[in-house]
Write a protein that holds these residues in place. Structure first.
Motif: not given
Length: 294
Positions: A162-165, A211-212, A216-219, A249-254
């Motif tokens: 559903k998003g990135w954990m 995080i997605n 609508e609920d991005k976090t 951390v999500c930015t690092y994933f990307d």
């Protein structure tokens, strides 16, 4: 007792209170797994392995656990033997082996619950997925490191999520004891604490987020695990601080996945130079075959 937001306070390792340690990762270090990730947060190191989704044919996932409507997720964790620290970590166990088994069990349950909340379970019905976590070195914030390793390994495995954990840890540090006349103790939230800071902290909280940016609920907060006591205000401040860190951390994933994609494109891109090289190689093989035939 009061909580201060002193962000300019410099810690022993040179970081500010709201600064993460250096986060690095090594992808697919375990060849026999679907995907794996070794995550480093400075000196804290953990490796995660993902097996599946696949049919329930291995002993750890028996046919009795098969679910025709959802993916079956199992989690296993192996921790290093704990050292005999002089500081009191709040443990109520007298037997070190029993304490270690309990820590492994609680870690497995927390990782499993967060992974199940992040995965699209209905899209892999009747299949199983195993998440294995191995502690390599613990210098604080181990659980958040493990969750980040799991999150990145899930992306690499190709399982629909559903998003990135992502996850982060914060602790409530004592800034002043308040032993003077008329003074009260003051505390401050510190991000990504070391092992020493965790042992001295009044409380420690690890938060896992989904995080997605397309929803609508991005976090979304998947779960929290806390040791010690915090006031309601401190809990909300801690969650907000951890959410900002998890976004980093999500930015690092990307960034890691983008670099990986570029490496694949560069490796398998068909260029004139490669075509000429292949042409010469085939001509050489043909000439060698003709010579042997004669």
């Amino acid at each position: 007792m009061t909580t201060t937001k002193t962000k300019r306070y410099v810690r022993e390792d040179g970081r500010l209170l709201d600064t993460l340690r250096e986060q690095t990762s090594v992808l697919n270090t375990i060849t026999r797994s679907t995907s794996s990730c070794e995550w480093h947060s400075d000196e804290t190191k953990v490796v995660c392995s993902i097996q599946g989704p696949r049919e329930l044919q291995f002993s750890s996932l028996s046919q009795s656990k098969e679910d025709g409507e959802r993916l079956v997720v199992e989690s296993y964790c192996k921790l290093l033997p704990s050292k005999n620290d002089d500081e009191d970590d709040g443990s109520s166990f007298d037997d070190p082996l029993k304490e270690e088994k309990e820590k492994e069990r609680t870690t497995e349950q927390f990782v499993k619950s967060c992974a199940k909340a992040a995965i699209e379970l209905e899209k892999n019905a009747s299949f199983g997925l195993i998440v294995s976590v191995q502690e390599l070195k613990n210098d604080g914030s181990f659980l958040s490191c493990a969750l980040n390793a799991v999150g990145l390994a899930l992306i690499l495995s190709g399982v629909e999520t559903k998003g990135w954990m992502c996850s982060s840890t914060a602790c409530l540090m004592e800034m002043s004891s308040g032993k003077g006349e008329g003074e009260t103790p003051t505390f401050a939230l510190a991000l990504d604490p070391t092992r020493e800071e965790e042992m001295k902290a009044k409380a420690t909280m690890t938060c896992a987020f989904l995080i997605n940016e397309e929803t609508e609920d991005k976090t979304i907060l998947l779960g929290t695990k806390m040791r010690g006591k915090m006031t309601e205000t401190e809990v909300f401040e801690c969650v907000a601080l951890c959410r900002d860190a998890a976004t980093s951390v999500c930015t690092y994933f990307d960034r890691v996945l983008t670099l990986r994609e570029r490496e694949f494109e560069e490796r398998y891109r068909i260029t004139d130079e490669k075509v000429e090289k292949w042409k010469k190689m085939m001509e050489s093989i043909a000439e060698e075959t003709k010579t042997k035939a004669v």
